[in-house]
Structures are given as structure tokens and as C-alpha cells.
Design an enzyme around this catalytic site. Structure first.
Site, mmCIF file in Angstrom:
data_model
loop_
_atom_site.group_PDB
_atom_site.id
_atom_site.type_symbol
_atom_site.label_atom_id
_atom_site.label_comp_id
_atom_site.label_asym_id
_atom_site.label_seq_id
_atom_site.Cartn_x
_atom_site.Cartn_y
_atom_site.Cartn_z
ATOM 1 N N GLY A 1 15.661 43.747 80.975
ATOM 2 C CA GLY A 1 14.325 44.210 80.623
ATOM 3 C C GLY A 1 13.185 43.222 80.794
ATOM 4 O O GLY A 1 12.020 43.589 80.582
ATOM 5 N N GLU B 1 21.647 41.280 81.015
ATOM 6 C CA GLU B 1 21.710 42.283 82.086
ATOM 7 C C GLU B 1 20.380 42.441 82.814
ATOM 8 O O GLU B 1 19.809 43.538 82.827
ATOM 9 C CB GLU B 1 22.085 43.645 81.487
ATOM 10 C CG GLU B 1 23.368 43.694 80.703
ATOM 11 C CD GLU B 1 23.559 45.038 79.988
ATOM 12 O OE1 GLU B 1 22.580 45.769 79.756
ATOM 13 O OE2 GLU B 1 24.707 45.343 79.668
ATOM 14 N N ARG C 1 15.289 44.126 87.130
ATOM 15 C CA ARG C 1 13.960 43.949 87.699
ATOM 16 C C ARG C 1 13.583 42.475 87.901
ATOM 17 O O ARG C 1 13.062 42.101 88.951
ATOM 18 C CB ARG C 1 12.942 44.613 86.758
ATOM 19 C CG ARG C 1 11.528 44.667 87.315
ATOM 20 C CD ARG C 1 10.534 45.099 86.222
ATOM 21 N NE ARG C 1 10.957 46.271 85.505
ATOM 22 C CZ ARG C 1 10.609 47.519 85.803
ATOM 23 N NH1 ARG C 1 9.804 47.746 86.824
ATOM 24 N NH2 ARG C 1 11.055 48.526 85.081
ATOM 25 N N ARG D 1 7.239 54.646 91.634
ATOM 26 C CA ARG D 1 6.713 54.071 90.390
ATOM 27 C C ARG D 1 5.258 54.433 90.072
ATOM 28 O O ARG D 1 4.966 54.749 88.928
ATOM 29 C CB ARG D 1 6.912 52.543 90.372
ATOM 30 C CG ARG D 1 8.399 52.145 90.441
ATOM 31 C CD ARG D 1 8.628 50.655 90.220
ATOM 32 N NE ARG D 1 8.328 50.299 88.850
ATOM 33 C CZ ARG D 1 7.198 49.779 88.436
ATOM 34 N NH1 ARG D 1 6.246 49.486 89.291
ATOM 35 N NH2 ARG D 1 7.008 49.534 87.166
ATOM 36 N N CYS E 1 2.612 66.132 99.969
ATOM 37 C CA CYS E 1 1.784 67.195 99.407
ATOM 38 C C CYS E 1 1.835 67.207 97.887
ATOM 39 O O CYS E 1 2.336 68.157 97.274
ATOM 40 C CB CYS E 1 2.241 68.542 99.953
ATOM 41 S SG CYS E 1 2.513 68.469 101.712
ATOM 42 N N TYR F 1 13.585 49.085 91.584
ATOM 43 C CA TYR F 1 13.214 50.485 91.349
ATOM 44 C C TYR F 1 12.288 50.991 92.458
ATOM 45 O O TYR F 1 11.412 51.815 92.233
ATOM 46 C CB TYR F 1 12.598 50.662 89.951
ATOM 47 C CG TYR F 1 13.516 50.109 88.881
ATOM 48 C CD1 TYR F 1 14.657 50.804 88.503
ATOM 49 C CD2 TYR F 1 13.276 48.863 88.289
ATOM 50 C CE1 TYR F 1 15.533 50.287 87.562
ATOM 51 C CE2 TYR F 1 14.150 48.332 87.351
ATOM 52 C CZ TYR F 1 15.275 49.045 86.996
ATOM 53 O OH TYR F 1 16.148 48.530 86.071
HETATM 54 C C1 LIG Z 1 18.173 49.493 83.306
HETATM 55 C C2 LIG Z 1 19.049 48.672 82.468
HETATM 56 C C3 LIG Z 1 19.035 47.277 82.554
HETATM 57 C C4 LIG Z 1 18.100 46.521 83.440
HETATM 58 O O1 LIG Z 1 16.772 46.611 83.068
HETATM 59 P P1 LIG Z 1 15.677 45.738 83.852
HETATM 60 O O2 LIG Z 1 14.397 46.110 83.212
HETATM 61 O O3 LIG Z 1 15.735 46.139 85.269
HETATM 62 O O4 LIG Z 1 16.029 44.314 83.652
HETATM 63 C C5 LIG Z 1 19.930 46.566 81.779
HETATM 64 N N1 LIG Z 1 20.796 47.185 80.947
HETATM 65 C C6 LIG Z 1 20.826 48.529 80.835
HETATM 66 C C7 LIG Z 1 21.785 49.151 79.914
HETATM 67 C C8 LIG Z 1 19.958 49.316 81.575
HETATM 68 O O5 LIG Z 1 19.988 50.638 81.453
#
Ligand SMILES: *Cc1c(COP(=O)(O)O)cnc(C)c1O
Length: 428
Positions: free
Chosen positions: A244, A279, A282, A318, A347, A376
Site C-alpha cells: 500500500g 506486500e 505499486r 485509473r 466512446c 495498475y
Molecule cells: C493490492 C494488494 C497489495 C498491494 O497493494 P499496493 O498498493 O500495490 O502496494 C498487497 N496486499 C494485498 C492483500 C492486496 O490486495
């Protein structure tokens, strides 16, 4: 190298490059639109994450959904990362890319029986379980396969990541995870299941997070829960704090660095001594990519000046979905400025890249770069309007490689042609 927006997309004599290759040259050789990724920008991010977390046992699991191209996955695998997946398709890709199943974690509120069975058979590191019903079903499926499945509970820490509502996932009213007060009960149920190994705890609060304080809050709550579990005899091996971290979309954005995240969470996780998983998606790939497109037409309508380009919302969703800002750079700087709406050919009024944007006075045939499109971007693209999905290119120094060919019309209609041949036996 470097310009005011991106180090890996520098201008040399008013011409935009990716690393050491002219984007105009690539565009002339392979056509537009295409996504271009800087390999060294990706490696730099990987190293930032590794350095930030080197003082603590950590597994970095790249979130495949942000960009799932096999050649991109290979970069992460070669550098020792694991993956975070959210579907059976991503499991399939991850295994094809050669990831060790012991470095794969799998989240998602709606995993089907087939997806679960495939992941159980693969022996992945952890299913990040989002409901009590899912616990039951994984236990049954593992039992029927004569296996034990590793599980973590995805908890919902009820914190506000202060980002776009569509990508906020850690608030109580969202569909994700299990609420804090129900989590202990979920663990008590899980440890009684014969075919489950309870290995960890997971949370993921959202995406494009621009301040580390929501992480601190979420991890504090999670760590507290781990202590409570310990008291009742439930011992875990890892804590997974999700992804995130935000990236720079606007020139004045100052997103937190992996180092800031590490400094916020490691002291908290240290108290319980569990292995740490992160995890990021982005933040590993987003700024490394751009979408290169060509101006088709110019059009003036009332007070509006429109620049119509050969990419659309099918290529980059996006702006339409999140009303997202993407910085746009001319591939050749002209120096003269206009205010324009930069739009696609589709369109839909939602088919825009920028509204009332000051930009170089682009002419028919000129190229432009939609920046910070590595995450994304392609992965959310579609064939809407029967538009072939864009090519993807990886740049390494002064070399470039097409890592996904532009789709052809035949490729798009092939599954339908097969059906036609079955029913009427005739195709033109
Ligand atoms: C989408 C997602 C991420 C990655 O989020 P980013 O904003 O791309 O870093 C990590 N863990 C889970 C469970 C997700 O659904």
C-alpha cells in the site's frame, strides 16, 4: 540522468528517454501505444526495500496484481522476493515464473474451490483467510487432498489509510478481513481444524498511502492481538503487514520511502519477534513505468482544446475509475504551452487522461508519456472497443526488449471464431 519528474526518464536535449534509450526511437520502431518499464528503476526500488528491512527477518512479497508480466515477475524472483497473489491465475503465473511456493501468500475475499485446491496442492506459504466460511472450506479441501494448508487470518484493523475510498481496505465497513473482535474466535476455530496449520496474521489497509501513521496504528493493533493469542496458547510464525505504500503521481508528491515504513513498523514487530512479511505492489513498479502514446487529432470546441491520443481508458483505467492524476510529459519538448484536455478515442466521457492541463503544444503525430503508469496500468487494461492491448517494453540501459507483443485483432476474436466454427462451420 534525471529531470524534475523522474530520474529514470530523463530529457537529453529536449527529448525524453527511458534510461539511455530515446522513447521516440522505440515508438518509431514498434508503434504506439506501449508501456515502457525501466529495469533499473525497479532494481533501485527492490534495493530500497531490502536495505530498509535488512535489520529484521523480512520476506518482501511483490503484489502481482499491480503488474503481472512474466518478465517483470522474473526480476523480482531473481532478486529473492516472494509474491502476494489474489487469484488462481496469479498463482499460475507465479509458478510459471518459477517462484518458490514457500514464498507465495494468497489473499482475497472470494477464492473459488478450484483456486483453493490449486494453491493447497502447491503448498504455499500462507492462505490469508478473510472469513470463517473460507476457513471451513480450506480445511475440507486440504483434507480431501490429504494435505495440510498453512493459514493466516486477515484481520481488519479498522484504520483509515486516508486514500481513495475504492482502495481503502482496512475500514470496518469494507468487505475485507475479519473484524478485530472476531479474530480471536477465528483463531480458536482454526487451530481445531485437522487440516490447517495456523502460521500467521495478516492485514492490508489500502493502497497509495502517503503517510506511515496508519501503518503504525494497524501494526500496533495487530501486535496487540498477537500478544493476546499468545496468552491463550496460539503461537504464530509471521506477521504480514500488507502493501500500500504510495508513489509520486504529481510533481510535488512526497510519498514515504520504504525506509520510513521500516522505521515505523520494525520496532513494533520486534516486540513479538515474529518474522515480518510486506506486500508492496505499486511502490515497486509504479514509478518505473510510463504509457507512451501518439497524438491522433487536435480539436477545439468552445473554450476547450482537446488533444486526442491513441491510448484510451482500456489501456489505463485509473483516471476513469479513481479520477487519478497522471503527470504527462511530451516526448519532444516544444517549449510552447497550451491548456488542454488529453483524451482517448473511446466512446465514454470517462475516457480522459488529463483535464485542463497545462502541457506542451502537442501536434498531430507527436508522442507523449503518461508517467507513473507501471502499476495498475497494463494489469487493469482490457479490449473494450475491440482495442488490442498495448505492447510492453522493458528497458535496461541502452537496450530494450518487447516483453509482451501488442495484441492483434485475430488474437482478440480467436475464442469467438472457434465458437463460430463449431456452430456454423463458416468464417469469412
Ligand atoms: C493490492 C494488494 C497489495 C498491494 O497493494 P499496493 O498498493 O500495490 O502496494 C498487497 N496486499 C494485498 C492483500 C492486496 O490486495
Amino acid at each position: 540522468m534525471g529531470n524534475s519528474f523522474s530520474y529514470y526518464f530523463p530529457y537529453f536535449e529536449n527529448e525524453l528517454y527511458c534510461e539511455k534509450i530515446s522513447l521516440k526511437k522505440i515508438a518509431e520502431e514498434i508503434g504506439t501505444p506501449f508501456y515502457v518499464y525501466s529495469k533499473n528503476a525497479i532494481l533501485n526500488k527492490i534495493n530500497q526495500y531490502k536495505k530498509a528491512f535488512q535489520s529484521y527477518p523480512t520476506l518482501i512479497c511483490y503484489a502481482v496484481k499491480s503488474n503481472s508480466n512474466l518478465s517483470i515477475l522474473e526480476i523480482f524472483r531473481e532478486n529473492g522476493l516472494g509474491i502476494d497473489i489474489v487469484s488462481g491465475g496469479e498463482l499460475y503465473r507465479g509458478l510459471k515464473a518459477g517462484f518458490d511456493p514457500k514464498k507465495i501468500v494468497y489473499a482475497g475475499v472470494g477464492k473459488t474451490d478450484r483456486e483453493l485446491a490449486d494453491a493447497v496442492k502447491a503448498d504455499i506459504l500462507s492462505f490469508n483467510v478473510e472469513s470463517l466460511m473460507e476457513l471451513d472450506v480450506i480445511d475440507q479441501i486440504a483434507g480431501s487432498l490429504g494435505k495440510k494448508a498453512n493459514i493466516s487470518i486477515r484481520i481488519n484493523p479498522d484504520v483509515d489509510p486516508k486514500t481513495h475510498p475504492y482502495i481503502s481496505t482496512g475500514l470496518r465497513e469494507s468487505k475485507f478481513g475479519i473484524d478485530m473482535e472476531d479474530a480471536i474466535k477465528a483463531y480458536e476455530i482454526a487451530i481445531k481444524k485437522k487440516n490447517l496449520n495456523v502460521v500467521g496474521i495478516h492485514c492490508h489497509i489500502g493502497s497509495q498511502i502517503m503517510d506511515v501513521s496508519p501503518y503504525r496504528e494497524a501494526v500496533e493493533k495487530t501486535v496487540e492481538l498477537v500478544f493476546r493469542l499468545k496468552k491463550i496458547g496460539i503461537e504464530l510464525k509471521h506477521i504480514d503487514i500488507g502493501g500500500g505504500l504510495g508513489i509520486k503521481y504529481r510533481p510535488d508528491d512526497r510519498p514515504p520511502e520504504p525506509e520510513d515504513l521500516a522505521q515505523a513498523v520494525i520496532p513494533l514487530v520486534k516486540e513479538i519477534g515474529l518474522k515480518l512479511l510486506v506486500e508492496p505492489g505499486r511502490s515497486l513498479i509504479g514509478e518505473a513505468g510510463a504509457l507512451i502514446s501518439q497524438v491522433i487529432f487536435l480539436k477545439d470546441k468552445g473554450k476547450k482544446h482537446f488533444i486526442i491520443i491513441d491510448s484510451g481508458m482500456n489501456d489505463l483505467l485509473r483516471p476513469a475509475v479513481y479520477n487519478a492524476y497522471h503527470h504527462i510529459l511530451p516526448v519532444i519538448k516544444s517549449g510552447k504551452k497550451v491548456v488542454a484536455d488529453i483524451v482517448g478515442p473511446i466512446c465514454e466521457t470517462g475516457d480522459f487522461f488529463a483535464v485542463d492541463r497545462e502541457i506542451d503544444d502537442l501536434q498531430r503525430g507527436d508522442y507523449l508519456a503518461v508517467m507513473s503508469a507501471g502499476a495498475y496500468g497494463f494489469s487493469m487494461s482490457s479490449n473494450y472497443n475491440t482495442r488490442p492491448r498495448a505492447a510492453e517494453v522493458l528497458v535496461d540501459g541502452n537496450e530494450y526488449f518487447v516483453i509482451r507483443e501488442r495484441e492483434s485483432y485475430d488474437y482478440i476474436i480467436e475464442p469467438e471464431i472457434k465458437a463460430l466454427q463449431k456452430t456454423s462451420g463458416e468464417v469469412k
